[in-house]
Design a protein around this motif. Structure first.
Motif, PDB file in Angstrom:
ATOM      1  N   ILE A 196      27.107 -20.236  -7.322  1.00 53.13           N
ATOM      2  CA  ILE A 196      27.517 -19.082  -8.130  1.00 53.13           C
ATOM      3  C   ILE A 196      28.620 -18.314  -7.421  1.00 53.13           C
ATOM      4  N   ARG A 203      15.245 -20.157 -12.143  1.00 42.08           N
ATOM      5  CA  ARG A 203      15.927 -19.084 -11.406  1.00 42.08           C
ATOM      6  C   ARG A 203      16.152 -17.876 -12.297  1.00 42.08           C
ATOM      7  N   LEU A 259      21.106  -8.483 -14.042  1.00 37.94           N
ATOM      8  CA  LEU A 259      22.469  -9.029 -13.952  1.00 37.94           C
ATOM      9  C   LEU A 259      22.442 -10.375 -13.229  1.00 37.94           C
ATOM     10  N   GLU A 281      29.127  -6.288 -20.195  1.00 37.94           N
ATOM     11  CA  GLU A 281      29.019  -6.582 -18.780  1.00 37.94           C
ATOM     12  C   GLU A 281      30.179  -7.424 -18.279  1.00 37.94           C
ATOM     13  N   ARG A 282      30.753  -8.210 -19.130  1.00 34.00           N
ATOM     14  CA  ARG A 282      31.728  -9.183 -18.658  1.00 34.00           C
ATOM     15  C   ARG A 282      33.117  -8.600 -18.528  1.00 34.00           C
ATOM     16  N   PRO A 333      14.189 -14.760  -5.579  1.00 27.91           N
ATOM     17  CA  PRO A 333      14.795 -15.823  -6.394  1.00 27.91           C
ATOM     18  C   PRO A 333      15.194 -17.034  -5.567  1.00 27.91           C
ATOM     19  N   GLU A 357      22.136 -22.853  -4.931  1.00 26.10           N
ATOM     20  CA  GLU A 357      22.532 -22.185  -6.173  1.00 26.10           C
ATOM     21  C   GLU A 357      23.352 -20.932  -5.895  1.00 26.10           C
ATOM     22  N   ASP A 361      21.104 -20.922   0.337  1.00 20.20           N
ATOM     23  CA  ASP A 361      20.618 -21.410  -0.940  1.00 20.20           C
ATOM     24  C   ASP A 361      21.766 -22.080  -1.698  1.00 20.20           C
ATOM     25  N   ILE A 366      21.328 -13.096 -15.695  1.00 17.73           N
ATOM     26  CA  ILE A 366      22.334 -13.542 -16.656  1.00 17.73           C
ATOM     27  C   ILE A 366      23.226 -14.619 -16.047  1.00 17.73           C
ATOM     28  N   ALA A 367      23.468 -14.520 -14.745  1.00 14.32           N
ATOM     29  CA  ALA A 367      24.400 -15.451 -14.116  1.00 14.32           C
ATOM     30  C   ALA A 367      23.787 -16.831 -13.888  1.00 14.32           C
ATOM     31  N   GLN A 368      22.457 -16.970 -14.045  1.00 18.83           N
ATOM     32  CA  GLN A 368      21.820 -18.222 -13.676  1.00 18.83           C
ATOM     33  C   GLN A 368      21.956 -19.277 -14.771  1.00 18.83           C
ATOM     34  N   SER A 369      22.014 -20.529 -14.342  1.00 15.05           N
ATOM     35  CA  SER A 369      22.037 -21.605 -15.319  1.00 15.05           C
ATOM     36  C   SER A 369      20.810 -22.491 -15.193  1.00 15.05           C
ATOM     37  N   ASP A 370      19.823 -22.011 -14.476  1.00 11.67           N
ATOM     38  CA  ASP A 370      18.578 -22.760 -14.345  1.00 11.67           C
ATOM     39  C   ASP A 370      17.449 -21.852 -14.823  1.00 11.67           C
ATOM     40  N   SER A 399      30.060 -18.783 -15.917  1.00  8.44           N
ATOM     41  CA  SER A 399      28.936 -19.658 -15.615  1.00  8.44           C
ATOM     42  C   SER A 399      28.893 -20.809 -16.608  1.00  8.44           C
ATOM     43  N   GLN A 400      28.365 -21.955 -16.142  1.00  7.73           N
ATOM     44  CA  GLN A 400      28.382 -23.128 -17.010  1.00  7.73           C
ATOM     45  C   GLN A 400      27.520 -22.964 -18.244  1.00  7.73           C
ATOM     46  N   SER A 401      26.600 -22.020 -18.187  1.00  6.92           N
ATOM     47  CA  SER A 401      25.748 -21.824 -19.351  1.00  6.92           C
ATOM     48  C   SER A 401      26.313 -20.751 -20.277  1.00  6.92           C
ATOM     49  N   LEU A 434      20.088 -25.610 -17.604  1.00  7.54           N
ATOM     50  CA  LEU A 434      20.544 -25.436 -18.982  1.00  7.54           C
ATOM     51  C   LEU A 434      21.646 -26.407 -19.354  1.00  7.54           C
TER      52      LEU A 434
END
Lengths: 541, 146
Positions: free
Chosen positions: B114, A305, A295, B145-146, A239, B110, B108, A298-302, B124-126, A363
């Protein structure tokens, strides 16, 4: 050439044609149009050859060619059995579609700071490497195939040499080099233990090797292939490195490169080490790959990715099938590979379109695309649902086969992995539904960020050969040459459901062939069979 | 199969040096590390080929005391590949120096972003908050999960 079957002259062609095409492409480097035509013709020819090989392998059993006319055990053999031919066909179709897409994207015309004539030759070399890896009947030649495709991928992933790509490429190259070293050590060990690197010969000779040595060799080979296939805990590189590359490059990497690793795991597990004591270990690897990958997604906002993490996650399904190693498990895994190559490539191509249409793949910056670009929305929705395994898509069918195989195997570990695979499927649905909601469904908003400043994520905003004219507000119409191949792949992925019956028939016969082993071994060794004059560590005169 | 102890020691030491260099941040040192590891692996092939014998050339020497030619061919292939990849890595290091003024391997962006969110204990922002969710099947396991 000691070919006993009419079709075997076709076997080296996918490798030879691709390499020849690459050479000619380099020679006409100043003429982008000629390069495109050559690449297109070569890849179309490979699709035809692969289809013929699959037909022949399904009818007559494995097709073999002894390169250079050397008898088996002395020279290199190329083998096309059902598994190899099927994967060759799927990869050829996918690479052809991505080629058309990349022509549409105009990497060549609009790039300014890229050494432009490099893309098409490198792409063909990549195809040659992938084909060679699929067809190789020899462990060292498999290594060479890997190196050819990796060397091409190094160039493609750093195309343009922008900062983020150099950063991502560095990780990718170093990790790949390390995995190749592990593979080489394993080959040296195999040769020291048996005196051969021919896989059919090894399948016989490894049985006489002491159990402990065999497990060590198997572990080393599995480690090397698991890095390439991005199996947890050896998946962290993926990733990080994939999302920064140009969209067609990421698409073809995501579709094919990891699957070559999975193919190698499958081949080695079934041919060289059947009934291995390590299947429980593989089950654990499958379990963790699925859960941790998803998991992460789920955390990604792109979007890119997110897709890279689902790619890692779904490798777990294939490893699951290989670990079970029953007829149904292997058939399900092969079916899943075919499904996943198509779907994952499609999703990355669609993401490339989203980037052009919406100006971003993040996103936070996307919205309202369902209204603005309904066709694009459909093109994302179908493969996304397919990926998460909604019936009646092929993702669902593949997962059902794997779950069934897991339940048949019984035992708490198998049940645990089955449960994890279902949870992963649901979480995949969550991840893609979240993307769908944010990018397509909700109205477009430009909210300021609450959490700190937003850092441009994947380096695809500026400094990109063709991307720097795209701004967040740009609403361009999509080039037809990019939409057409994407639509084709979307249709192909959806049509996998319609042809699922015959396709599953082929994968079942391929799995039976893998488990049986004798057709492969006998076809390869039959011609060059010499009385055992090649004892360990000695040369046969 | 006889094994040369000196070769084994050399392989071990080379490997150890290579791994140490590989763990550095500077790309140039990583390149040198991969080269050392590559050479150690090539030596492993020499060990795997068994006891040394006469040059493996047909009509030149007797077949029986010949060295095994196959590992030598493999080593040659491996050397060529390592050379090519090392050249590419050096080019990357040079490009990295051109762009950044150093050749250190970066984290990285990103990932760090995170990690920072996790440190702040923020979503997360999304992350969707309370907006109508058309695909509701997906939301349930995620909530767990949260």
């Amino acid at each position: 050439m000691t070919a006993d079957s009419a079709m075997s002259f076709l076997i080296p062609l996918p490798v030879v044609l691709a390499l020849l095409g690459a050479g000619v492409c380099l020679a006409v480097g100043h003429n982008a149009r000629a390069q495109r035509v050559i690449s297109f013709v070569v890849l179309t020819a490979i699709v035809g050859i692969a289809a013929t090989l699959l037909w022949a392998a399904d009818r007559d059993g494995p097709q073999v060619v002894y390169v250079g006319g050397w008898p088996a055990r002395m020279g290199i053999v190329l083998v096309a059995d059902r598994l190899s031919a099927l994967l060759l066909l799927v990869s050829a179709i996918v690479t052809l579609s991505v080629l058309v897409y990349s022509v549409g994207q105009g990497i060549i015309e609009f790039g300014r700071d890229t050494p432009l004539s490099v893309f098409y030759p490198t792409y063909l070399v990549l195809v040659a490497g992938v084909s060679n890896a699929f067809l190789s009947g020899d462990l060292f030649n498999l290594y060479v195939g890997f190196e050819v495709l990796l060397a091409a991928s190094y160039v493609l992933i750093t195309l343009g040499g922008t900062g983020p790509r150099v950063r991502a490429g560095t990780t990718y190259v170093v990790v790949s080099v390390l995995s190749s070293m592990v593979f080489l050590i394993a080959i040296a060990g195999v040769y020291a233990a048996t005196g051969t690197v021919n896989m059919a010969d090894l399948a016989v000779k490894l049985q006489e090797v002491p159990e402990g040595v065999r497990v060590v060799l198997q572990l080393m080979l599995l480690t090397a292939f698991s890095i390439k296939a991005a199996v947890f805990p050896l998946s962290a590189w993926l990733p990080d490195s994939y999302p920064t590359a140009p969209a067609p490059v990421t698409a073809v990497f995501a579709g094919l490169l990891t699957k070559v690793g999975v193919y190698a795991i499958m081949r080695v597990q079934t041919l060289l080490f059947p009934d291995s004591p390590l299947s429980d270990l593989l089950l654990w690897a499958a379990l963790l790959t699925m859960l941790i990958g998803i998991l992460g997604a789920i955390a990604q906002s792109d979007i890119k990715r997110m897709l890279s993490f689902t790619l890692v996650s779904h490798i777990g399904y294939m490893v699951f099938g290989v670990a079970i190693a029953s007829d149904l498990g292997l058939a399900g895994a092969i079916f899943y590979i075919v499904h996943h190559i198509t779907i994952q490539t499609t999703l990355f191509l669609v993401t490339g379109l989203i980037e052009i249409r919406g100006g971003s793949t993040s996103l936070e910056h996307l919205g309202g695309l369902a209204k603005a670009a309904p066709v694009l929305a459909l093109m994302f929705f179908l493969p996304a649902m397919n990926l998460s395994g909604i019936p009646p898509f092929s993702g669902f069918l593949g997962k059902v086969a794997l779950v069934q195989a897991g339940v048949d195997r019984a035992g708490w570990l198998a049940y645990l992995v089955v449960a994890a695979s279902i949870v992963t499927s649901l979480l995949t649905l969550y991840a893609v539904a979240k993307t769908w909601n944010r990018a397509f469904w909700r109205p477009r908003t430009e909210e300021p960020d609450e959490v700190g400043e937003w850092v441009p994520s994947t380096g695809t905003k500026s400094g990109e050969p063709w991307g720097d004219t795209v701004t967040v507000t740009s609403v361009r119409s999509l080039p037809r040459a990019m939409v057409a191949p994407t639509l084709t792949l979307v249709a192909l992925g959806t049509a996998l459901t319609l042809v699922a019956g015959p396709l599953f028939g082929i994968t079942e016969r391929a799995a039976a062939e893998l488990r049986d082993r004798t057709p492969y071994i006998e076809t390869v060794l039959e011609d060059g069979s010499m009385p055992g004059d090649s004892a360990a560590g000695e040369v046969s005169p | 199969m006889t094994v040369n102890l000196v070769l084994i020691v050399v392989i071990g030491v080379t490997f150890a040096c290579g791994v140490t260099l590989l763990l550095e941040r500077s790309l140039t040192r990583i390149v040198v590390g991969t080269l050392l590891i590559g050479n150690a692996v090539n030596l492993i092939f020499i060990v795997a080929s068994g006891a040394p014998g006469r040059a493996p050339i047909v009509d030149e020497s007797d077949p029986s005391p010949m060295s095994d030619p196959l590992p030598q061919a493999m080593v040659l292939t491996a050397i060529v590949i390592t050379l090519g990849v090392a050249a590419f890595l050096l080019a990357l290091a040079y490009r990295s120096w051109q762009l950044e003024g150093h050749d250190e391997v970066q984290d990285d962006v990103e990932d760090r972003l995170i990690m920072r969110l996790a440190d702040l204990d923020e979503a997360s922002q999304s992350y969707e908050e309370g907006t109508g969710d058309p695909d509701e099947e997906g939301a349930d396991p995620a909530e767990a999960e949260r």
